[in-house]
Design an enzyme around this catalytic site. Structure first.
Site, PDB file in Angstrom:
ATOM      1  N   GLY A 257       0.827  -1.205   0.000  1.00  0.00           N
ATOM      2  CA  GLY A 257       0.000   0.000   0.000  1.00  0.00           C
ATOM      3  C   GLY A 257       0.859   1.252   0.000  1.00  0.00           C
TER       4      GLY A 257
ATOM      5  N   ASN B 150       0.896  -2.777   5.267  1.00  0.00           N
ATOM      6  CA  ASN B 150       0.131  -1.535   5.428  1.00  0.00           C
ATOM      7  C   ASN B 150      -1.108  -1.447   4.541  1.00  0.00           C
ATOM      8  OD1 ASN B 150      -0.076   1.528   6.010  1.00  0.00           O
ATOM      9  ND2 ASN B 150       0.193   1.432   3.777  1.00  0.00           N
TER      10      ASN B 150
ATOM     11  N   GLY C 184      -1.900   7.025   0.843  1.00  0.00           N
ATOM     12  CA  GLY C 184      -1.615   8.141   1.752  1.00  0.00           C
ATOM     13  C   GLY C 184      -0.593   7.826   2.831  1.00  0.00           C
ATOM     14  N   ILE C 185      -0.897   6.846   3.695  1.00  0.00           N
ATOM     15  CA  ILE C 185       0.002   6.544   4.813  1.00  0.00           C
ATOM     16  C   ILE C 185       1.258   5.834   4.306  1.00  0.00           C
ATOM     17  CG2 ILE C 185       0.240   5.096   6.889  1.00  0.00           C
ATOM     18  CD1 ILE C 185      -2.730   5.792   7.517  1.00  0.00           C
ATOM     19  N   GLY C 186       1.072   4.860   3.397  1.00  0.00           N
ATOM     20  CA  GLY C 186       2.212   4.095   2.882  1.00  0.00           C
ATOM     21  C   GLY C 186       3.230   4.990   2.206  1.00  0.00           C
ATOM     22  N   ARG C 187       2.752   5.909   1.410  1.00  0.00           N
ATOM     23  CA  ARG C 187       3.653   6.819   0.696  1.00  0.00           C
ATOM     24  C   ARG C 187       4.470   7.654   1.691  1.00  0.00           C
ATOM     25  NH1 ARG C 187       3.453  11.274  -3.707  1.00  0.00           N
ATOM     26  NH2 ARG C 187       5.284  12.354  -2.957  1.00  0.00           N
TER      27      ARG C 187
ATOM     28  N   TYR D   7     -14.432  -4.258   9.031  1.00  0.00           N
ATOM     29  CA  TYR D   7     -13.147  -3.541   9.140  1.00  0.00           C
ATOM     30  C   TYR D   7     -12.609  -3.644  10.573  1.00  0.00           C
ATOM     31  CZ  TYR D   7      -9.747   0.294   8.895  1.00  0.00           C
ATOM     32  OH  TYR D   7      -8.586   1.052   8.937  1.00  0.00           O
TER      33      TYR D   7
ATOM     34  N   ALA E 159       1.781   3.155  -2.272  1.00  0.00           N
ATOM     35  CA  ALA E 159       1.424   4.241  -3.181  1.00  0.00           C
ATOM     36  C   ALA E 159       0.297   5.098  -2.608  1.00  0.00           C
ATOM     37  CB  ALA E 159       1.004   3.667  -4.540  1.00  0.00           C
TER      38      ALA E 159
ATOM     39  N   ASP F 160      -0.467  -7.507  -5.574  1.00  0.00           N
ATOM     40  CA  ASP F 160      -1.765  -7.713  -4.929  1.00  0.00           C
ATOM     41  C   ASP F 160      -1.494  -8.575  -3.693  1.00  0.00           C
ATOM     42  OD1 ASP F 160      -4.245  -8.410  -4.046  1.00  0.00           O
ATOM     43  OD2 ASP F 160      -5.057  -8.919  -6.013  1.00  0.00           O
TER      44      ASP F 160
HETATM   45  N1  LIG Z   1      -6.494   6.878   6.992  1.00  0.00           N
HETATM   46  C1  LIG Z   1      -6.965   6.497   8.181  1.00  0.00           C
HETATM   47  O1  LIG Z   1      -7.719   7.225   8.853  1.00  0.00           O
HETATM   48  C2  LIG Z   1      -6.549   5.204   8.767  1.00  0.00           C
HETATM   49  C3  LIG Z   1      -5.961   4.209   7.996  1.00  0.00           C
HETATM   50  N2  LIG Z   1      -5.608   3.038   8.589  1.00  0.00           N
HETATM   51  C4  LIG Z   1      -4.977   1.976   7.814  1.00  0.00           C
HETATM   52  O2  LIG Z   1      -3.826   2.484   7.165  1.00  0.00           O
HETATM   53  C5  LIG Z   1      -3.542   1.702   6.013  1.00  0.00           C
HETATM   54  C6  LIG Z   1      -3.266   2.602   4.832  1.00  0.00           C
HETATM   55  O3  LIG Z   1      -4.457   3.299   4.526  1.00  0.00           O
HETATM   56  P1  LIG Z   1      -4.502   4.752   3.882  1.00  0.00           P
HETATM   57  O4  LIG Z   1      -3.172   5.176   3.464  1.00  0.00           O
HETATM   58  O5  LIG Z   1      -5.275   5.605   4.790  1.00  0.00           O
HETATM   59  O6  LIG Z   1      -5.429   4.437   2.636  1.00  0.00           O
HETATM   60  P2  LIG Z   1      -5.200   4.683   1.069  1.00  0.00           P
HETATM   61  O7  LIG Z   1      -6.459   4.230   0.435  1.00  0.00           O
HETATM   62  O8  LIG Z   1      -4.739   6.054   0.837  1.00  0.00           O
HETATM   63  O9  LIG Z   1      -4.002   3.679   0.710  1.00  0.00           O
HETATM   64  C7  LIG Z   1      -4.159   2.304   0.682  1.00  0.00           C
HETATM   65  C8  LIG Z   1      -3.264   1.749  -0.395  1.00  0.00           C
HETATM   66  O10 LIG Z   1      -3.394   0.325  -0.403  1.00  0.00           O
HETATM   67  C9  LIG Z   1      -3.399  -0.109  -1.747  1.00  0.00           C
HETATM   68  N3  LIG Z   1      -4.046  -1.411  -1.858  1.00  0.00           N
HETATM   69  C10 LIG Z   1      -5.367  -1.697  -1.750  1.00  0.00           C
HETATM   70  N4  LIG Z   1      -5.592  -2.996  -1.978  1.00  0.00           N
HETATM   71  C11 LIG Z   1      -4.381  -3.574  -2.201  1.00  0.00           C
HETATM   72  C12 LIG Z   1      -3.956  -4.881  -2.497  1.00  0.00           C
HETATM   73  N5  LIG Z   1      -4.826  -5.892  -2.622  1.00  0.00           N
HETATM   74  N6  LIG Z   1      -2.637  -5.118  -2.660  1.00  0.00           N
HETATM   75  C13 LIG Z   1      -1.745  -4.100  -2.564  1.00  0.00           C
HETATM   76  N7  LIG Z   1      -2.086  -2.834  -2.326  1.00  0.00           N
HETATM   77  C14 LIG Z   1      -3.400  -2.562  -2.133  1.00  0.00           C
HETATM   78  C15 LIG Z   1      -4.143   0.977  -2.489  1.00  0.00           C
HETATM   79  O11 LIG Z   1      -3.880   0.946  -3.886  1.00  0.00           O
HETATM   80  C16 LIG Z   1      -3.632   2.232  -1.804  1.00  0.00           C
HETATM   81  O12 LIG Z   1      -2.508   2.754  -2.464  1.00  0.00           O
HETATM   82  C17 LIG Z   1      -4.733   0.756   5.852  1.00  0.00           C
HETATM   83  O13 LIG Z   1      -4.406  -0.513   6.377  1.00  0.00           O
HETATM   84  C18 LIG Z   1      -5.807   1.396   6.697  1.00  0.00           C
HETATM   85  O14 LIG Z   1      -6.741   0.459   7.168  1.00  0.00           O
HETATM   86  C19 LIG Z   1      -5.767   2.810   9.930  1.00  0.00           C
HETATM   87  C20 LIG Z   1      -6.337   3.762  10.713  1.00  0.00           C
HETATM   88  C21 LIG Z   1      -6.778   5.028  10.217  1.00  0.00           C
HETATM   89  C1  LIG Z   2     -18.460   4.826   9.720  1.00  0.00           C
HETATM   90  C2  LIG Z   2     -18.611   6.136  10.333  1.00  0.00           C
HETATM   91  C3  LIG Z   2     -17.592   7.126   9.904  1.00  0.00           C
HETATM   92  C4  LIG Z   2     -16.742   7.651  11.018  1.00  0.00           C
HETATM   93  C5  LIG Z   2     -15.555   6.817  11.295  1.00  0.00           C
HETATM   94  C6  LIG Z   2     -14.584   6.829  10.206  1.00  0.00           C
HETATM   95  O1  LIG Z   2     -14.510   7.720   9.415  1.00  0.00           O
HETATM   96  C7  LIG Z   2     -13.735   5.706  10.107  1.00  0.00           C
HETATM   97  C8  LIG Z   2     -12.565   5.872   9.568  1.00  0.00           C
HETATM   98  C9  LIG Z   2     -11.773   4.699   9.421  1.00  0.00           C
HETATM   99  C10 LIG Z   2     -10.947   4.706   8.234  1.00  0.00           C
HETATM  100  C11 LIG Z   2      -9.826   3.990   8.533  1.00  0.00           C
HETATM  101  C12 LIG Z   2      -9.791   3.747   9.914  1.00  0.00           C
HETATM  102  O2  LIG Z   2      -9.052   2.991  10.504  1.00  0.00           O
HETATM  103  C13 LIG Z   2     -10.790   4.592  10.536  1.00  0.00           C
HETATM  104  C14 LIG Z   2     -11.377   4.024  11.807  1.00  0.00           C
HETATM  105  C15 LIG Z   2     -11.651   5.095  12.755  1.00  0.00           C
HETATM  106  C16 LIG Z   2     -12.269   4.576  14.022  1.00  0.00           C
HETATM  107  C17 LIG Z   2     -12.719   5.713  14.871  1.00  0.00           C
HETATM  108  C18 LIG Z   2     -12.971   5.296  16.284  1.00  0.00           C
HETATM  109  C19 LIG Z   2     -13.116   6.562  17.093  1.00  0.00           C
HETATM  110  C20 LIG Z   2     -13.327   6.329  18.547  1.00  0.00           C
HETATM  111  O3  LIG Z   2     -14.344   5.753  18.908  1.00  0.00           O
HETATM  112  O4  LIG Z   2     -12.490   6.789  19.310  1.00  0.00           O
END
Ligand SMILES: NC(=O)C1=CN([C@@H]2O[C@H](COP(=O)(O)OP(=O)(O)OC[C@H]3O[C@@H](n4cnc5c(N)ncnc54)[C@H](O)[C@@H]3O)[C@@H](O)[C@H]2O)C=CC1
Ligand SMILES: CCCCCC(=O)/C=C/[C@H]1C=CC(=O)[C@@H]1CCCCCCC(=O)O
Length: 264
Positions: A14, A94, A18-21, A155, A16, A67
């Site tokens: 992941g 990630n 937000g967090i991974g980059r 999730y 490419a 993948d």
């Molecule tokens: N953004 C948030 O608020 C939070 C994110 N997370 C976790 O952080 C991690 C990264 O998420 P974000 O950067 O926020 O999302 P994002 O959607 O910006 O990035 C996720 C990346 O994973 C890639 N991806 C999806 N399916 C895939 C697969 N089968 N194989 C390889 N790559 C794949 C996508 O192409 C994308 O580049 C996730 O595990 C997410 O659950 C956890 C808590 C909060």
């Molecule tokens: C489904 C309702 C929308 C609000 C929550 C949300 O936006 C979720 C975001 C998730 C995206 C990736 C995550 O890991 C997020 C989980 C966030 C959990 C929030 C828990 C907050 C708390 O109770 O303290």
């Protein structure tokens, strides 16, 4: 014992997104020798490599279309790392999605994808192909693993399972032979495309899918990634780290069930 990022090689699933980059960029800022961006999104992966190549040495950054749900594809990313950089020392499991309407897909990416990474790393690649005495796996969990969020039950479940697998592989039974430190990070709501939840949450019993992120403290993925570097270097194996609301990472402690006083 502190782990040194400098001179090591990392694979970021992941990478490419937000967090991974931001993790990739933070690794480069911290002296990583090479990093593989293992992401399913080829267009975005190529774009990230070209953008980061403006700032860093392009030979240090490799995109490999991956993948994580397909073990052969995931293994190819490890092979690419070894071929390009000769060793592999840090795995960031990630990649993750929110999709409650296609919940099997959510399980596939968030859980099966992480299990694939754990098996490949602990049985082969990080175990046998690390440079130093210790390798590191960082699993991206979520605060939803410890505080279940409404409308995203699958999730929440996948993220709780990630904490369980992290704690299992950290046990000395595994560590003594793998010498791999295994930790998890639990980000709070972080500004990336994943938080656009339109169409991916499960309507509740009152048919409401209207809950939004309003009111949740948002943090930047860059802040998060900088905290993650500290976790990589300093966190003991088996530990789970909450990083939310732009505050320093702090450890989440599981209770010992034998200390529980409640009785039926
Ligand atoms: N953004 C948030 O608020 C939070 C994110 N997370 C976790 O952080 C991690 C990264 O998420 P974000 O950067 O926020 O999302 P994002 O959607 O910006 O990035 C996720 C990346 O994973 C890639 N991806 C999806 N399916 C895939 C697969 N089968 N194989 C390889 N790559 C794949 C996508 O192409 C994308 O580049 C996730 O595990 C997410 O659950 C956890 C808590 C909060
Ligand atoms: C489904 C309702 C929308 C609000 C929550 C949300 O936006 C979720 C975001 C998730 C995206 C990736 C995550 O890991 C997020 C989980 C966030 C959990 C929030 C828990 C907050 C708390 O109770 O303290």
């Amino acid at each position: 014992m502190s782990f040194q990022i400098n001179g090591k090689v990392a694979l970021v699933t992941g990478g490419a997104g937000g967090i991974g980059r931001c993790i990739v960029e933070a690794l480069l800022e911290n002296g990583i020798k090479g990093v593989v961006i293992a992401d399913i999104n080829e267009e975005q992966g190529t774009k990230v490599v070209s953008e980061l190549s403006q700032k860093f040495n392009p030979t240090q950054i490799l995109y490999q279309k991956t993948d994580v749900t397909v073990v052969e594809s995931f293994e190819d990313a490890f092979k690419a790392a070894i071929q390009q950089f000769q060793h592999i020392d840090i795995l960031f499991n990630n990649a993750g999605i929110v999709n409650e309407n296609e919940w099997e897909k959510c399980v596939q990416v968030n859980l099966i994808g992480v299990i694939n990474g754990m098996i490949l790393a602990t049985e082969k690649y990080l175990k046998d192909q690390k440079l130093g005495e210790e390798a590191v796996i960082v699993n991206t969990s979520s605060i939803a693993s410890v505080t279940p969020e409404l409308l995203i039950p699958t999730y929440n479940a996948t993220k709780s399972a990630i904490n369980a697998i992290t704690r299992t592989y950290a046990e000395s039974y595994y560590y003594n032979s793998t010498k791999i430190k295994v930790v998890a990070i639990c980000p709070g709501v972080t500004e990336t495309s994943i938080v656009n939840l339109a169409g991916v949450v499960r309507p509740g019993p009152d048919d409401s899918a209207e809950r939004t992120l309003d009111g949740y403290p948002l943090q930047s993925p860059k802040f998060l990634a900088d905290q993650v570097m500290k976790v990589v270097e300093k966190a003991p194996t088996g530990t789970i780290w909450i990083i939310e609301d732009t505050k320093p990472a702090y450890q989440y402690i599981y209770n010992d069930r034998k200390m529980s006083q409640y009785k039926v």
